[in-house]
Structure formats: structure tokens, C-alpha cells
Design a protein around this motif. Structure first.
Motif, PDB file in Angstrom:
ATOM      1  N   LEU A  11      12.492  -0.577  -2.422  1.00  0.00           N
ATOM      2  CA  LEU A  11      12.479  -1.913  -1.830  1.00  0.00           C
ATOM      3  C   LEU A  11      11.130  -2.624  -1.970  1.00  0.00           C
ATOM      4  CD1 LEU A  11      14.440  -1.265   1.495  1.00  0.00           C
ATOM      5  CD2 LEU A  11      15.247  -2.527  -0.512  1.00  0.00           C
ATOM      6  N   ALA A  12      10.165  -1.950  -2.594  1.00  0.00           N
ATOM      7  CA  ALA A  12       8.822  -2.525  -2.699  1.00  0.00           C
ATOM      8  C   ALA A  12       8.824  -3.842  -3.458  1.00  0.00           C
ATOM      9  CB  ALA A  12       7.877  -1.538  -3.375  1.00  0.00           C
ATOM     10  N   ALA A  13       9.788  -4.021  -4.348  1.00  0.00           N
ATOM     11  CA  ALA A  13       9.841  -5.239  -5.153  1.00  0.00           C
ATOM     12  C   ALA A  13      10.421  -6.426  -4.385  1.00  0.00           C
ATOM     13  CB  ALA A  13      10.671  -4.998  -6.407  1.00  0.00           C
ATOM     14  N   GLU A  14      10.998  -6.172  -3.210  1.00  0.00           N
ATOM     15  CA  GLU A  14      11.532  -7.275  -2.410  1.00  0.00           C
ATOM     16  C   GLU A  14      10.390  -8.183  -1.954  1.00  0.00           C
ATOM     17  OE1 GLU A  14      14.496  -8.242  -1.761  1.00  0.00           O
ATOM     18  OE2 GLU A  14      15.749  -6.536  -2.354  1.00  0.00           O
ATOM     19  N   PRO A  15      10.489  -9.491  -2.200  1.00  0.00           N
ATOM     20  CA  PRO A  15       9.431 -10.395  -1.718  1.00  0.00           C
ATOM     21  C   PRO A  15       9.448 -10.503  -0.202  1.00  0.00           C
ATOM     22  CG  PRO A  15      11.254 -11.645  -2.680  1.00  0.00           C
ATOM     23  CD  PRO A  15      11.539 -10.204  -2.953  1.00  0.00           C
ATOM     24  N   GLY A  16       8.283 -10.744   0.363  1.00  0.00           N
ATOM     25  CA  GLY A  16       8.179 -10.874   1.814  1.00  0.00           C
ATOM     26  C   GLY A  16       6.964 -10.151   2.348  1.00  0.00           C
ATOM     27  N   GLY A  17       6.790 -10.214   3.657  1.00  0.00           N
ATOM     28  CA  GLY A  17       5.652  -9.591   4.306  1.00  0.00           C
ATOM     29  C   GLY A  17       5.974  -8.189   4.782  1.00  0.00           C
ATOM     30  N   LEU A  18       5.058  -7.270   4.547  1.00  0.00           N
ATOM     31  CA  LEU A  18       5.212  -5.876   4.965  1.00  0.00           C
ATOM     32  C   LEU A  18       4.515  -5.669   6.303  1.00  0.00           C
ATOM     33  CD1 LEU A  18       5.900  -2.818   4.204  1.00  0.00           C
ATOM     34  CD2 LEU A  18       3.534  -2.730   3.363  1.00  0.00           C
ATOM     35  N   SER A  19       5.229  -5.031   7.237  1.00  0.00           N
ATOM     36  CA  SER A  19       4.646  -4.676   8.532  1.00  0.00           C
ATOM     37  C   SER A  19       4.884  -3.194   8.791  1.00  0.00           C
ATOM     38  CB  SER A  19       5.283  -5.512   9.649  1.00  0.00           C
ATOM     39  OG  SER A  19       6.679  -5.257   9.733  1.00  0.00           O
ATOM     40  N   GLY A  20       4.253  -2.675   9.835  1.00  0.00           N
ATOM     41  CA  GLY A  20       4.448  -1.276  10.195  1.00  0.00           C
ATOM     42  C   GLY A  20       3.281  -0.392   9.803  1.00  0.00           C
ATOM     43  N   LYS A  21       3.511   0.899   9.837  1.00  0.00           N
ATOM     44  CA  LYS A  21       2.441   1.889   9.655  1.00  0.00           C
ATOM     45  C   LYS A  21       1.599   1.698   8.389  1.00  0.00           C
ATOM     46  CE  LYS A  21       4.593   5.558  12.427  1.00  0.00           C
ATOM     47  NZ  LYS A  21       5.115   6.941  12.432  1.00  0.00           N
ATOM     48  N   PRO A  22       2.200   1.378   7.224  1.00  0.00           N
ATOM     49  CA  PRO A  22       1.363   1.211   6.021  1.00  0.00           C
ATOM     50  C   PRO A  22       0.363   0.062   6.118  1.00  0.00           C
ATOM     51  CG  PRO A  22       3.668   1.544   5.423  1.00  0.00           C
ATOM     52  CD  PRO A  22       3.642   1.304   6.903  1.00  0.00           C
ATOM     53  N   LEU A  23       0.543  -0.842   7.086  1.00  0.00           N
ATOM     54  CA  LEU A  23      -0.357  -1.969   7.260  1.00  0.00           C
ATOM     55  C   LEU A  23      -1.565  -1.618   8.134  1.00  0.00           C
ATOM     56  CD1 LEU A  23      -1.026  -5.049   7.046  1.00  0.00           C
ATOM     57  CD2 LEU A  23       0.601  -5.424   8.915  1.00  0.00           C
ATOM     58  N   PHE A  24      -1.514  -0.475   8.815  1.00  0.00           N
ATOM     59  CA  PHE A  24      -2.511  -0.175   9.841  1.00  0.00           C
ATOM     60  C   PHE A  24      -3.945  -0.195   9.317  1.00  0.00           C
ATOM     61  CE2 PHE A  24      -5.196   2.654  12.332  1.00  0.00           C
ATOM     62  CZ  PHE A  24      -4.997   2.158  13.615  1.00  0.00           C
ATOM     63  N   ASP A  25      -4.225   0.546   8.262  1.00  0.00           N
ATOM     64  CA  ASP A  25      -5.606   0.645   7.769  1.00  0.00           C
ATOM     65  C   ASP A  25      -6.116  -0.697   7.278  1.00  0.00           C
ATOM     66  OD1 ASP A  25      -5.752   3.321   8.381  1.00  0.00           O
ATOM     67  OD2 ASP A  25      -5.253   4.008   6.359  1.00  0.00           O
ATOM     68  N   LEU A  26      -5.293  -1.413   6.520  1.00  0.00           N
ATOM     69  CA  LEU A  26      -5.703  -2.710   5.983  1.00  0.00           C
ATOM     70  C   LEU A  26      -6.026  -3.695   7.103  1.00  0.00           C
ATOM     71  CD1 LEU A  26      -6.040  -4.729   3.642  1.00  0.00           C
ATOM     72  CD2 LEU A  26      -3.563  -5.127   3.742  1.00  0.00           C
ATOM     73  N   SER A  27      -5.130  -3.819   8.083  1.00  0.00           N
ATOM     74  CA  SER A  27      -5.343  -4.780   9.168  1.00  0.00           C
ATOM     75  C   SER A  27      -6.506  -4.364  10.066  1.00  0.00           C
ATOM     76  CB  SER A  27      -4.066  -4.938   9.999  1.00  0.00           C
ATOM     77  OG  SER A  27      -3.686  -3.714  10.599  1.00  0.00           O
ATOM     78  N   THR A  28      -6.699  -3.070  10.263  1.00  0.00           N
ATOM     79  CA  THR A  28      -7.793  -2.599  11.117  1.00  0.00           C
ATOM     80  C   THR A  28      -9.147  -2.814  10.454  1.00  0.00           C
ATOM     81  OG1 THR A  28      -6.305  -0.930  12.059  1.00  0.00           O
ATOM     82  CG2 THR A  28      -8.652  -0.642  12.457  1.00  0.00           C
ATOM     83  N   ASN A  29      -9.200  -2.644   9.147  1.00  0.00           N
ATOM     84  CA  ASN A  29     -10.452  -2.906   8.425  1.00  0.00           C
ATOM     85  C   ASN A  29     -10.828  -4.387   8.494  1.00  0.00           C
ATOM     86  OD1 ASN A  29     -10.725  -0.220   7.704  1.00  0.00           O
ATOM     87  ND2 ASN A  29      -9.707  -0.462   5.726  1.00  0.00           N
ATOM     88  N   ILE A  30      -9.826  -5.259   8.355  1.00  0.00           N
ATOM     89  CA  ILE A  30     -10.072  -6.707   8.463  1.00  0.00           C
ATOM     90  C   ILE A  30     -10.527  -7.056   9.883  1.00  0.00           C
ATOM     91  CG2 ILE A  30      -8.973  -8.984   8.398  1.00  0.00           C
ATOM     92  CD1 ILE A  30      -9.389  -7.894   5.647  1.00  0.00           C
ATOM     93  N   PRO A  47       0.827  -1.211   0.000  1.00  0.00           N
ATOM     94  CA  PRO A  47       0.000   0.000   0.000  1.00  0.00           C
ATOM     95  C   PRO A  47       0.859   1.257   0.000  1.00  0.00           C
ATOM     96  CG  PRO A  47       0.008  -1.045   2.169  1.00  0.00           C
ATOM     97  CD  PRO A  47       0.708  -1.979   1.251  1.00  0.00           C
ATOM     98  N   GLU A  48       0.237   2.378  -0.367  1.00  0.00           N
ATOM     99  CA  GLU A  48       0.957   3.660  -0.360  1.00  0.00           C
ATOM    100  C   GLU A  48       1.453   3.970   1.053  1.00  0.00           C
ATOM    101  OE1 GLU A  48      -1.628   6.672  -1.818  1.00  0.00           O
ATOM    102  OE2 GLU A  48      -1.518   5.980  -3.890  1.00  0.00           O
ATOM    103  N   PRO A  49       2.614   4.599   1.190  1.00  0.00           N
ATOM    104  CA  PRO A  49       3.530   5.043   0.136  1.00  0.00           C
ATOM    105  C   PRO A  49       4.604   4.017  -0.201  1.00  0.00           C
ATOM    106  CG  PRO A  49       4.245   5.920   2.240  1.00  0.00           C
ATOM    107  CD  PRO A  49       3.027   5.087   2.532  1.00  0.00           C
ATOM    108  N   VAL A  50       4.487   2.796   0.310  1.00  0.00           N
ATOM    109  CA  VAL A  50       5.519   1.782   0.087  1.00  0.00           C
ATOM    110  C   VAL A  50       5.603   1.378  -1.378  1.00  0.00           C
ATOM    111  CG1 VAL A  50       6.223  -0.587   0.664  1.00  0.00           C
ATOM    112  CG2 VAL A  50       5.344   0.904   2.444  1.00  0.00           C
ATOM    113  N   ASP A  51       4.478   1.451  -2.102  1.00  0.00           N
ATOM    114  CA  ASP A  51       4.463   1.008  -3.496  1.00  0.00           C
ATOM    115  C   ASP A  51       5.460   1.742  -4.367  1.00  0.00           C
ATOM    116  OD1 ASP A  51       2.976   3.338  -3.158  1.00  0.00           O
ATOM    117  OD2 ASP A  51       1.634   2.894  -4.833  1.00  0.00           O
TER     118      ASP A  51
END
Length: 468
Positions: A370-389, A362-366
Motif C-alpha cells: 500500500l506504500a504507493a497509495e497517495p496520501g499522508g502516513l500516520s502512526g508508528k513509522p512517523l514517530f522518529d521523523l515527527s519527534t526529530n522535527i 519510512p521503513e518498514p512502510v516503504d
């Protein structure tokens, strides 16, 4: 009296640090210099390794800074009461924490775990605001703020981490057999975005090693309880669990090459559940091939049934077996969430952790290199997505199942939003990695202010407030 105690603690911590640096190869020791060098001989004498790698030099600088703070604290403590000095120690970590950014991400992580294991972190002596106290699964939490799995994978520093003031700490993920995980480098910082990308792949020392550590800690706790029982009130209610003050969760994973995932989780239950205040089935890491397929309705139902049966067939005291939770991904469709909620309700699952890292950017990581590095993203950009779920799952489970909100928490306001979205408890990891120990009392104080501001008398009153 308090001054003498603190001076003694400082001398003890300083002595341990110096001994661990001087005796790098002592049995059972894990010196900070070795951690700073990535385990590649960092504890050897200088004359035996004249070429000191840059990461080792930085690690020694960081260790020196920690010792310097301890010495400065010794000078300060004689004029301060216990609560004031405790606050000073947490604030002082703001000086040290930025130095971790000078190190390779995994070396810094290794050093932080070692520091907590050796007692080179502050210990919270101040009581939590009563408004933060709560009871879940019959267990009393001093506060709802916990450390997520992934930080202390091998249960090396449980006592030190709980001592920082977390209401609970979750270790793991622990796999049955030891495994190295994915090739390095596998952790990437995005500091401006407050994010981390990792593809560690369940690097674990295995359940046998973790069981030995937790067993030793459990025995120590029982001895302390026995020795203090004669002086404690019979009506006194202790907050905490099997590991001591604070609640301990154990996160279970599967080995990469295992063909029977359920058997791996069952083995983890049989070996580690006696030491856990709650257990977690991790089926949502994006870094183990095929793992997330276990979140499908039939696969998850069959898996949970087998693990529940393994837990329930064991003999338990009056307190009963540890609660069983499932940790899910944030990258799920509406149908996926419906299926998981249906399984959780039908099998009376004790809780869900929402959520693990995301494979999305998600923005602004996109836009980050390093956005192309495979793996799981954590931290502030994950907040809205995880909170909605989280909010969606609270509605689907009708508030009947305790949820742990995880993903992007770095302030008391963030924790409060998770709680209003349906979380009974809240976890952080990346925020702690960037903010250090000083972030913990800050989050608790801010959360208490948020609750009081909106007229809530307890955490429970605020759970799911935005869904009503």
C-alpha cells in the motif's frame, strides 16, 4: 449509591442504543446501523432492505457486542465500587475494539464516532495522577494527552471523547463550506506497521453545522455551571474549558476550490472561536492541493497576521481570545523550519503542532504493497521523523512557544519522549484507532511512571529535557 448510578447509566445507554437502531430516520438521530452501513440506508427496517451488505452485518455484530458488554456490566456493577467498575469498562473495550478491524476503515471510523456520540463508550471517573496536571495558555489541563484533529471532524462526539479521559480534544479540520473530500476508498490500514495512510481531503460538514453543535454544547455547559454554582465552593478551581471538563481545540481548514485561503481561515475564526479553548490553522495536510505552500515564510506571515487580526478584533470577556496555533508538516527542510520559527517568534504565535502526516514512506512502510497509495502516513513509522522535527523546532524557538507533539504516539513512553524533545502537550490518533479507549488510561499511567522514574515532579519540568 454508586451501583445504582452505574446501573441507571447502563440502562440509559442501552435504551438510547435500542431506540437509535429502531428509529433509523428520527430527526436529529444518527443510528449506529446507519454508520455501519456508510450512511446508505443502514437504518431502514430489515423487511425494506432484505439484502444486507456485509459491512452492515458486521456493524450490527459490533453494536450487539457493545450492548452485551453493557448488560454484563450491569451484573458486575452491584459488587464493585465506582473506580473498580470504571477500570473494568475500559479493559472490556479490548474485547470490542478488534471487531472494528472486520469493517471497512471508514465505516469503522464512522461507527466509532457514533458510539462516542451516543454514550456507548466508557467514562473516566478516576482522577488523573497529580503529576500530570499542568497549565498552558492560562488553561488548566488534567493531563497532557489529547486526541488529534481528524477523528471527530464535525464535533459530533466532543462530550463522549473528553469523557474518555483525554486532557484535550481537537475537532476538525472544519472548512467554511461543506465538502465531500476525496473519492473513496481514502483510508488504508497497515496494522502490522501500526500505521494508516489517508487522503480524505478535508471532508467536512462545514462551519455552520459545527457551530450549531458546539453552540448547543456550550449552552448546556453554562446551564450546568449555573445549577451547580450554589453548591460548589467559591474557591474551587475547575479543570477544563468552554466545552466542559477537558480542553477543546478547533482545527480550521480551507475549501479545496477556495482561491483566498486566508479568507477561509478568517471565516472559521469569526464563526467558531467563541466555542474554542484554542484554534489551529492547518496548513500542512498533504491532501489539499497547494495547502502546504502556505508554510513558506512570506505566505505564513501574511496568513497568521490576517487570522490574528480577525481574532483580536472580536469582543472578548476577561479570559481573552483563544490561543492561535499553526500545524506544520514533518516533510520540511532546515530552511523551512528556520522560516516558520522566525514567523512564530516575530508574531508571537501561541503554539505549534508538530506534526501532521508525512508524504514520505519510512521503513518498514516503504516495502508495503500500500506504500504507493497517495496520501499522508500516520502512526508508528512517523514517530522518529515527527519527534526529530519537534526537537529541532523547540531549539529554534528557544522553548518560548508551547509545542504540541503529534505523530506515532502509542504508549506512555512515546508520550514521554515527545515531552523530553520539547512538547508541552501530546496528541495521538492512529494509536487510539488501533488501541481503543483502553489505551488512554494506560498511556497516562505509563507517563506518570516515566516522570517519577526520572525524578520529575511535574510535566513542565520534563519539557525539552533532551535539548538542555
Amino acid at each position: 449509591m454508586a451501583g445504582r448510578v452505574w446501573r441507571s447509566s447502563i440502562r440509559e445507554a442501552l435504551s438510547r442504543s435500542l431506540r437509535s437502531r429502531a428509529v433509523g430516520g428520527a430527526p436529529g438521530a444518527r443510528p449506529l446501523s446507519a454508520a455501519a452501513g456508510g450512511g446508505g440506508g443502514g437504518g431502514a427496517a430489515a423487511r425494506a432492505a432484505p439484502k444486507i451488505p456485509p459491512s452492515s452485518k458486521k456493524g450490527r455484530l459490533l453494536t450487539g457486542a457493545m450492548i452485551g458488554l453493557a448488560i454484563a456490566g450491569g451484573a458486575y456493577v452491584s459488587t464493585a465500587d465506582e473506580a473498580t467498575f470504571c477500570g473494568w469498562l475500559f479493559k472490556a473495550t479490548k474485547i470490542v475494539n478488534p471487531l472494528f478491524a472486520l469493517l471497512d476503515a471508514e465505516v469503522a471510523h464512522r461507527l466509532a464516532v457514533s458510539a462516542a456520540a451516543h454514550g456507548l463508550v466508557p467514562r473516566e471517573k478516576r482522577p488523573d495522577p497529580p503529576i500530570l496536571n499542568l497549565e498552558v495558555w492560562g488553561r488548566k489541563f488534567a493531563n497532557p494527552i489529547g486526541l488529534a484533529a481528524g477523528f471527530d471532524k464535525n464535533a459530533e462526539a466532543v462530550e463522549g471523547l473528553l469523557g474518555l479521559g483525554f486532557g484535550f480534544v481537537e475537532v476538525g479540520s472544519v472548512t467554511p463550506m461543506p465538502q465531500e473530500g476525496n473519492p473513496k476508498p481514502r483510508i488504508f490500514r497497515l496494522p502490522k506497521e501500526g500505521a494508516i495512510i489517508n487522503r480524505c481531503g478535508f471532508n467536512s460538514e462545514g462551519i455552520v453545522v459545527v457551530a450549531k453543535r458546539l453552540g448547543a454544547q456550550h449552552g448546556k455547559r453554562k446551564m450546568e455551571e449555573t445549577s451547580s454554582s450554589s453548591v460548589s465552593s467559591s474557591n474551587e478551581v475547575k479543570q477544563g474549558g468552554k466545552a466542559g471538563p477537558g480542553i477543546l481545540g478547533v482545527n480550521l481548514g480551507k475549501n479545496k476550490t477556495s482561491e483566498d485561503a486566508a479568507a477561509d481561515y478568517v471565516q472559521g475564526v469569526h464563526t467558531l472561536s467563541q466555542y474554542a479553548d484554542y484554534l489551529v490553522i492547518n496548513v500542512s495536510s498533504p491532501n489539499t492541493p497547494g495547502l502546504r505552500k502556505l508554510q513558506g515564510r512570506k505566505q505564513l506571515k501574511d496568513l497568521v497576521k490576517r487570522v490574528q487580526a480577525a481574532r483580536d478584533e472580536m469582543q472578548w470577556a476577561e479570559e481573552g481570545p483563544p490561543p492561535l496555533l499553526v500545524k506544520i508538516a514533518p516533510d520540511l527542510s532546515k530552511q523551512d523550519l528556520d522560516d516558520i520559527a522566525a514567523v512564530a517568534l516575530a508574531l508571537r504565535l501561541d503554539g505549534l503542532i508538530i506534526s501532521n502526516t508525512t508524504i514520505s514512506r519510512p521503513e518498514p512502510v516503504d516495502k508495503h504493497p500500500l506504500a504507493a497509495e497517495p496520501g499522508g502516513l500516520s502512526g508508528k513509522p512517523l514517530f522518529d521523523l515527527s519527534t526529530n522535527i519537534l526537537k529541532e523546532m523547540y531549539i529554534l524557538t528557544r522553548g518560548k512557544i508551547p509545542l504540541i507533539g503529534c505523530g506515532g504516539v502509542s504508549s506512555g513512553e512515546d508520550a514521554y519522549k515527545k515531552i523530553r524533545a520539547g512538547a508541552t502537550l501530546v496528541q495521538l490518533y492512529t494509536g487510539f484507532a488501533y488501541g481503543g479507549p483502553a489505551l488512554i488510561p494506560q498511556i497516562k499511567a505509563e507517563l506518570a511512571e516515566c516522570l517519577e522514574r526520572d525524578g520529575f515532579k511535574t510535566v513542565q519540568e520534563a519539557v525539552g529535557a533532551d535539548c538542555r
